[in-house]
Design a protein around this motif. Structure first.
Motif, PDB file in Angstrom:
ATOM      1  N   LYS A 103     -70.386  16.525  59.076  1.00  0.00           N
ATOM      2  CA  LYS A 103     -69.658  16.632  58.157  1.00  0.00           C
ATOM      3  C   LYS A 103     -68.146  16.371  58.325  1.00  0.00           C
ATOM      4  N   VAL A 104     -67.569  17.292  59.233  1.00  0.00           N
ATOM      5  CA  VAL A 104     -66.362  16.995  59.543  1.00  0.00           C
ATOM      6  C   VAL A 104     -65.836  16.113  60.293  1.00  0.00           C
ATOM      7  N   GLN A 105     -66.793  15.575  61.216  1.00  0.00           N
ATOM      8  CA  GLN A 105     -66.697  14.510  62.224  1.00  0.00           C
ATOM      9  C   GLN A 105     -66.534  13.137  61.476  1.00  0.00           C
ATOM     10  N   ARG A 106     -67.376  13.001  60.561  1.00  0.00           N
ATOM     11  CA  ARG A 106     -67.329  11.811  59.745  1.00  0.00           C
ATOM     12  C   ARG A 106     -66.002  11.739  58.983  1.00  0.00           C
ATOM     13  N   ALA A 107     -65.457  12.727  58.287  1.00  0.00           N
ATOM     14  CA  ALA A 107     -64.180  12.610  57.704  1.00  0.00           C
ATOM     15  C   ALA A 107     -63.197  12.346  58.544  1.00  0.00           C
ATOM     16  N   VAL A 108     -63.047  13.160  59.768  1.00  0.00           N
ATOM     17  CA  VAL A 108     -61.938  12.725  60.565  1.00  0.00           C
ATOM     18  C   VAL A 108     -61.957  11.557  61.158  1.00  0.00           C
ATOM     19  N   GLY A 109     -63.042  11.043  61.386  1.00  0.00           N
ATOM     20  CA  GLY A 109     -63.161   9.697  61.800  1.00  0.00           C
ATOM     21  C   GLY A 109     -62.449   8.517  60.882  1.00  0.00           C
ATOM     22  N   TRP A 110     -62.822   8.643  59.651  1.00  0.00           N
ATOM     23  CA  TRP A 110     -61.951   7.855  58.729  1.00  0.00           C
ATOM     24  C   TRP A 110     -60.616   8.261  58.706  1.00  0.00           C
ATOM     25  N   SER A 113     -58.257   6.743  61.035  1.00  0.00           N
ATOM     26  CA  SER A 113     -58.102   5.046  60.633  1.00  0.00           C
ATOM     27  C   SER A 113     -56.755   4.738  59.991  1.00  0.00           C
ATOM     28  N   ILE A 114     -56.319   5.871  59.247  1.00  0.00           N
ATOM     29  CA  ILE A 114     -55.115   5.812  58.307  1.00  0.00           C
ATOM     30  C   ILE A 114     -53.815   6.155  59.106  1.00  0.00           C
ATOM     31  N   PRO A 115     -52.547   5.255  59.014  1.00  0.00           N
ATOM     32  CA  PRO A 115     -51.656   5.783  59.702  1.00  0.00           C
ATOM     33  C   PRO A 115     -51.204   7.082  59.122  1.00  0.00           C
ATOM     34  N   SER A 116     -50.554   8.075  59.926  1.00  0.00           N
ATOM     35  CA  SER A 116     -50.390   9.323  59.685  1.00  0.00           C
ATOM     36  C   SER A 116     -49.224   9.596  58.819  1.00  0.00           C
ATOM     37  N   HIS A 117     -48.460   8.594  58.269  1.00  0.00           N
ATOM     38  CA  HIS A 117     -47.314   8.676  57.356  1.00  0.00           C
ATOM     39  C   HIS A 117     -47.907   8.283  56.026  1.00  0.00           C
ATOM     40  N   ILE A 118     -49.144   7.837  55.927  1.00  0.00           N
ATOM     41  CA  ILE A 118     -49.541   7.603  54.505  1.00  0.00           C
ATOM     42  C   ILE A 118     -50.709   8.614  54.127  1.00  0.00           C
ATOM     43  N   PRO A 119     -50.411   9.412  53.089  1.00  0.00           N
ATOM     44  CA  PRO A 119     -51.213  10.414  52.381  1.00  0.00           C
ATOM     45  C   PRO A 119     -52.804   9.742  52.394  1.00  0.00           C
ATOM     46  N   ALA A 120     -53.638  10.631  52.973  1.00  0.00           N
ATOM     47  CA  ALA A 120     -55.172  10.023  52.872  1.00  0.00           C
ATOM     48  C   ALA A 120     -56.003  11.202  52.392  1.00  0.00           C
ATOM     49  N   LEU A 121     -57.079  10.795  51.573  1.00  0.00           N
ATOM     50  CA  LEU A 121     -57.826  11.899  51.097  1.00  0.00           C
ATOM     51  C   LEU A 121     -59.580  11.292  51.023  1.00  0.00           C
ATOM     52  N   TYR A 122     -60.331  12.001  51.900  1.00  0.00           N
ATOM     53  CA  TYR A 122     -61.792  11.735  52.288  1.00  0.00           C
ATOM     54  C   TYR A 122     -62.467  12.618  51.326  1.00  0.00           C
ATOM     55  N   CYS A 123     -63.352  11.993  50.427  1.00  0.00           N
ATOM     56  CA  CYS A 123     -64.270  12.772  49.760  1.00  0.00           C
ATOM     57  C   CYS A 123     -65.758  12.165  49.960  1.00  0.00           C
ATOM     58  N   ALA A 124     -66.712  12.590  49.392  1.00  0.00           N
ATOM     59  CA  ALA A 124     -68.138  12.127  49.546  1.00  0.00           C
ATOM     60  C   ALA A 124     -69.171  12.596  48.669  1.00  0.00           C
ATOM     61  N   ARG A 125     -70.204  11.808  48.593  1.00  0.00           N
ATOM     62  CA  ARG A 125     -71.307  12.211  47.723  1.00  0.00           C
ATOM     63  C   ARG A 125     -72.017  13.463  48.266  1.00  0.00           C
ATOM     64  N   PHE A 164     -58.291  16.057  54.188  1.00  0.00           N
ATOM     65  CA  PHE A 164     -57.029  15.372  53.979  1.00  0.00           C
ATOM     66  C   PHE A 164     -56.086  15.251  55.045  1.00  0.00           C
ATOM     67  N   ASN A 165     -55.074  14.385  55.305  1.00  0.00           N
ATOM     68  CA  ASN A 165     -54.295  14.607  56.348  1.00  0.00           C
ATOM     69  C   ASN A 165     -52.894  15.468  55.964  1.00  0.00           C
ATOM     70  N   GLU A 166     -51.984  15.606  57.103  1.00  0.00           N
ATOM     71  CA  GLU A 166     -50.802  16.070  56.795  1.00  0.00           C
ATOM     72  C   GLU A 166     -49.731  15.512  55.743  1.00  0.00           C
ATOM     73  N   ALA A 167     -49.857  14.066  55.533  1.00  0.00           N
ATOM     74  CA  ALA A 167     -49.002  13.507  54.559  1.00  0.00           C
ATOM     75  C   ALA A 167     -49.389  14.084  53.221  1.00  0.00           C
ATOM     76  N   ALA A 168     -50.853  13.923  53.012  1.00  0.00           N
ATOM     77  CA  ALA A 168     -51.241  14.664  51.575  1.00  0.00           C
ATOM     78  C   ALA A 168     -50.828  16.067  51.415  1.00  0.00           C
ATOM     79  N   ARG A 169     -51.340  16.603  52.372  1.00  0.00           N
ATOM     80  CA  ARG A 169     -50.906  18.035  52.225  1.00  0.00           C
ATOM     81  C   ARG A 169     -49.326  18.425  52.087  1.00  0.00           C
TER      82      ARG A 169
END
Length: 306
Positions: A103-110, A113-125, A164-169
């Motif tokens: 679970k965590v591995q898959r989310a972190v993997g995506w 891939s997103i530049p750290s300054h862009i807010p990013a949110l992973y969610c799943a089925r 989610f990443n630091e930018a989203a937080r």
């Protein structure tokens, strides 16, 4: 070196399933994590279970806080705002699910891939299971791209899958003390509205336990759908939207021009009379993920229940 993940775990009267949830966290393939547990005043054995795991894992792996006693959304957002919580990524965690090792591995993997300054949110089925952890199906599959126009009227991501990443937080923190329906819907609104990236993973990596004490379950049964229709006519959905759009005023300056336009058209339509209301909703672009969901949205717009 593995990215640091802060697991934001909120508990209340969670003694029945909490140990199984914590054990599944321990078995994650991604090993660089710390659990920040916020208990909202449990008077069962929840606190004792947390303290037992803290003794086993050490305080560097489990930190126990007292929640604000304002409900589950306020509890989760209190952890998001806690200045002591520092990590590369942040993962919401409920007290009664079971995480697959990836679970965590898959989310972190995506997220990486997103530049750290862009807010990013992973969610799943999710895989749905009963109280005894027997599989009973899957949560709905959503095929349309996540976006703010969808987030205004629907949350596609269960909080227990969100990372989610630091930018989203940081955007969530800047919003401050807000009154919203749920922390996960709020995260989807904020990240999609402020120019961030949202990814909905169609492959489940979490076993979402369905039981009588779920505050928010999968909502897939016929009874659940009938209950939602009753809630619509009772004005519950409109009240939820009232709370969400009030909260969005806290981050209005950070919304993209496109998101501001969609929000303003949505607000104008909600306040309009019949024909202007229908035209306004169509113009705003708000939509749900499925055909039946959009039929329900049109029905709600006709009766002024959005």
């Amino acid at each position: 070196m593995e990215s640091r993940v802060a697991i934001l775990l909120c508990t209340y009267q969670g003694q029945r399933y909490l140990s199984e949830q914590l054990s599944s966290i321990e078995q994650q393939n991604h090993k660089n994590w710390i659990v920040w547990a916020s208990d909202d005043g449990s008077h069962d054995n929840t606190q004792a279970i947390l303290e037992d795991f803290q003794k086993r894992w050490g305080k560097s792996r489990v930190s126990i806080q007292s929640g604000p006693a304002g409900g589950f959304a306020a509890n989760f957002l209190s952890l998001v705002s806690n200045v002591d919580v520092r990590a590369d990524y942040y993962s919401f965690a409920d007290q009664d699910d079971i995480w697959e090792p990836v679970k965590v591995q898959r989310a972190v993997g995506w997220l990486r891939s997103i530049p750290s300054h862009i807010p990013a949110l992973y969610c799943a089925r999710t895989t749905l299971v009963d109280e005894a952890n027997r599989e009973i199906g899957f949560s709905p599959f959503f095929g349309k791209p996540p976006c703010f126009a969808n987030a205004l009227v629907q949350n596609i991501g269960a909080g227990n899958t969100m990372v989610f990443n630091e930018a989203a937080r940081n955007i969530l923190r800047r919003a401050g003390d807000i009154d919203v329906v749920s922390h996960d819907w709020w995260a989807y609104l904020v990240v999609s509205g402020c120019g961030g990236k949202v990814y909905y993973d169609p492959s489940p990596s979490l076993r979402y336990r369905q039981h009588g004490r779920n505050l928010i379950g999968s909502n897939m049964s016929i009874c659940a759908r009938a209950a939602r229709i009753q809630m619509m006519f009772a004005g519950v959905f409109r009240e939820w939207n009232d709370r969400n759009v009030r909260a969005l005023e806290k981050v209005r300056d950070e919304l993209t021009p496109e998101s501001k336009r969609a929000l303003d058209l949505f607000l104008e339509a909600r306040a309009g009379k019949f024909l202007p209301r229908i035209k306004g909703f169509l113009k705003s672009g708000v939509h749900r993920q499925t055909f039946l969901g959009n039929m329900g949205l049109i029905l709600a717009a006709v009766f002024g229940k959005i």
